[in-house]
Design a protein around this motif. Structure first.
Motif, PDB file in Angstrom:
ATOM      1  N   SER A   6       0.931  -1.556  -0.002  1.00  0.00           N
ATOM      2  CA  SER A   6      -0.212  -0.326  -0.057  1.00  0.00           C
ATOM      3  C   SER A   6       0.542   1.341   0.055  1.00  0.00           C
ATOM      4  O   SER A   6       1.893   1.231   0.280  1.00  0.00           O
ATOM      5  CB  SER A   6      -0.918   0.458   1.183  1.00  0.00           C
ATOM      6  OG  SER A   6      -0.200  -0.289   2.854  1.00  0.00           O
ATOM      7  N   GLY A   7       0.177   2.127  -0.226  1.00  0.00           N
ATOM      8  CA  GLY A   7       1.204   3.268  -0.300  1.00  0.00           C
ATOM      9  C   GLY A   7       1.256   4.189   0.656  1.00  0.00           C
ATOM     10  O   GLY A   7       0.594   4.253   1.699  1.00  0.00           O
ATOM     11  N   GLY A   8       2.367   5.655   0.755  1.00  0.00           N
ATOM     12  CA  GLY A   8       2.467   6.418   2.175  1.00  0.00           C
ATOM     13  C   GLY A   8       0.862   7.038   2.282  1.00  0.00           C
ATOM     14  O   GLY A   8       0.813   7.651   1.071  1.00  0.00           O
TER      15      GLY A   8
ATOM     16  N   GLU B 162      -8.521   2.778  -3.177  1.00  0.00           N
ATOM     17  CA  GLU B 162      -6.706   2.860  -2.171  1.00  0.00           C
ATOM     18  C   GLU B 162      -6.579   2.622  -1.192  1.00  0.00           C
ATOM     19  O   GLU B 162      -7.217   3.001   0.035  1.00  0.00           O
ATOM     20  CB  GLU B 162      -6.320   4.458  -2.654  1.00  0.00           C
ATOM     21  CG  GLU B 162      -5.979   5.088  -4.303  1.00  0.00           C
ATOM     22  CD  GLU B 162      -5.826   6.182  -4.608  1.00  0.00           C
ATOM     23  OE1 GLU B 162      -4.498   6.673  -4.818  1.00  0.00           O
ATOM     24  OE2 GLU B 162      -6.577   6.662  -4.167  1.00  0.00           O
ATOM     25  N   THR B 163      -5.238   2.119  -0.828  1.00  0.00           N
ATOM     26  CA  THR B 163      -4.941   1.551   0.161  1.00  0.00           C
ATOM     27  C   THR B 163      -3.816   2.164   0.980  1.00  0.00           C
ATOM     28  O   THR B 163      -2.944   2.808  -0.130  1.00  0.00           O
ATOM     29  CB  THR B 163      -5.018  -0.129   0.691  1.00  0.00           C
ATOM     30  OG1 THR B 163      -3.628  -0.232  -0.151  1.00  0.00           O
ATOM     31  CG2 THR B 163      -6.274  -0.588   1.138  1.00  0.00           C
ATOM     32  N   PHE B 164      -3.181   2.565   2.019  1.00  0.00           N
ATOM     33  CA  PHE B 164      -2.237   3.756   2.457  1.00  0.00           C
ATOM     34  C   PHE B 164      -1.579   3.024   4.318  1.00  0.00           C
ATOM     35  O   PHE B 164      -2.614   2.357   4.510  1.00  0.00           O
ATOM     36  CB  PHE B 164      -2.696   4.695   3.173  1.00  0.00           C
ATOM     37  CG  PHE B 164      -3.879   5.859   1.384  1.00  0.00           C
ATOM     38  CD1 PHE B 164      -2.735   6.612   0.790  1.00  0.00           C
ATOM     39  CD2 PHE B 164      -5.297   5.677   1.439  1.00  0.00           C
ATOM     40  CE1 PHE B 164      -2.771   7.042  -0.466  1.00  0.00           C
ATOM     41  CE2 PHE B 164      -5.801   6.143   0.360  1.00  0.00           C
ATOM     42  CZ  PHE B 164      -4.037   7.311  -0.904  1.00  0.00           C
ATOM     43  N   ASN B 165      -0.725   3.043   3.682  1.00  0.00           N
ATOM     44  CA  ASN B 165       0.119   2.492   5.422  1.00  0.00           C
ATOM     45  C   ASN B 165       0.327   3.605   6.194  1.00  0.00           C
ATOM     46  O   ASN B 165       0.646   4.853   6.004  1.00  0.00           O
ATOM     47  CB  ASN B 165       1.508   1.972   5.012  1.00  0.00           C
ATOM     48  CG  ASN B 165       1.991   0.869   5.941  1.00  0.00           C
ATOM     49  OD1 ASN B 165       2.239   1.632   6.817  1.00  0.00           O
ATOM     50  ND2 ASN B 165       2.312  -0.227   6.069  1.00  0.00           N
ATOM     51  N   LEU B 166      -0.017   3.539   7.202  1.00  0.00           N
ATOM     52  CA  LEU B 166      -0.439   4.044   8.153  1.00  0.00           C
ATOM     53  C   LEU B 166       0.707   4.935   8.718  1.00  0.00           C
ATOM     54  O   LEU B 166       0.580   5.905   8.943  1.00  0.00           O
ATOM     55  CB  LEU B 166      -1.470   4.261   9.413  1.00  0.00           C
ATOM     56  CG  LEU B 166      -2.897   3.986   9.314  1.00  0.00           C
ATOM     57  CD1 LEU B 166      -3.984   3.649   9.879  1.00  0.00           C
ATOM     58  CD2 LEU B 166      -3.218   5.381   8.866  1.00  0.00           C
TER      59      LEU B 166
END
Length: 279
Positions: free
Chosen positions: A111-113, A197-201
């Motif tokens: 996943s993105g930042g 879209e998913t993001f890394n916390l």
């Protein structure tokens, strides 16, 4: 007299069961290896997402991770009838190799930042990688656990939901944030259900995170495609129950989001097996 390898017609039920168990053991060994080496990027989580999507179509609902593990193990046991190994060592190697090929073919669960918010917070500026700055009693972290390909300059003029997320840990964290992220004992994902879209916390691409007391405060912009959207967050931390929660965001309005973690004595790997990883 020493007996040689049996011919296929000489195998009985006990022999077949032994080969099936050996093939299953090979699958489990490959699963453990992939999970330990890849962590949250393990293809096992991607397979879980695919199974959940299929389950939603067929009406199965959410499928927990342990069911995916059981299914893959049964696949290893059943594969002996196709590949027909003649020794248990061969069945083990065949099961291990079968899953290794599958994990290579399945894309990693990356996943993105987190991106920067649209405006600049007074007194808060992104710090260089691998550094931390002091701000009163809080420490600001620019997450160092991030592959270089995810570090990029974001266009702050794009439409974004401005997320102000506060994660409260009543009993505090057992170790430093960066150390826990590196060890996999602290993980977090954010999903924009509208865009997928998913993001890394805990991986930054402009977003900010600071530790203040027993809380982690995150400021980030989530790309938006519509005026309203549902955001989901999953937080996993050692010593706490896995938390999954949602928020209905509106473009132009501050997403003031508070998550209270619940202390738990159940090991994280046991909780993860019982959790459905659909994002």
């Amino acid at each position: 007299m020493k007996q040689g390898v049996k011919t296929p017609g000489d195998y009985n039920l006990v022999d077949m069961a032994g080969l099936a168990l050996a093939g299953s053991a090979g699958i489990i060994s490959a699963l453990v290896t992939d999970y330990q080496q890849s962590g949250e990027a393990s293809a096992l989580f991607t397979i879980n997402q695919w199974v959940v999507q299929l389950g939603n179509i067929l009406g199965f609902g959410q499928v927990p991770l342990w069911m995916v593990v059981v299914g893959l193990t049964l696949l290893g046991a059943g594969s002996i009838f196709y590949f027909q190994p003649i020794t248990r060592q061969g069945a083990f190697a065949q099961g291990f190799g079968l899953l290794a090929v599958m994990m290579t073919a399945v894309p990693s669960n990356l996943s993105g930042g987190l991106e920067a918010i649209n405006d600049t917070l007074p007194g808060l500026e992104p710090s260089p990688s691998q550094q931390e700055a002091s701000l009163g009693q809080a420490r600001i972290y620019q997450a160092s656990y991030r592959p270089a390909q995810y570090v990029q300059v974001q266009d702050s003029r794009g439409a974004k939901y401005d997320v102000y997320l506060t994660i409260n840990f009543p009993e505090g964290l057992p170790d430093e944030v960066d150390t826990m992220v590196r060890k996999g004992s602290l993980r977090g994902r954010l999903l924009n259900e509208d865009t997928g879209e998913t993001f890394n916390l805990f991986r930054s691409a402009g977003g900010l995170m600071r530790q203040q007391g027993n809380s982690l405060v995150i400021r980030a912009g989530v790309p938006a495609r519509s005026n309203e959207g549902k955001l989901w967050v999953r937080v996993e931390a050692q010593g706490y129950a896995i938390e999954v929660t949602s928020y209905d965001a509106t473009l132009g309005q501050k997403v003031d989001w508070n998550i209270d973690m619940t202390p738990s004595n159940t090991p994280l790997f046991m909780q993860r097996l019982n959790k459905s990883y659909w994002f």
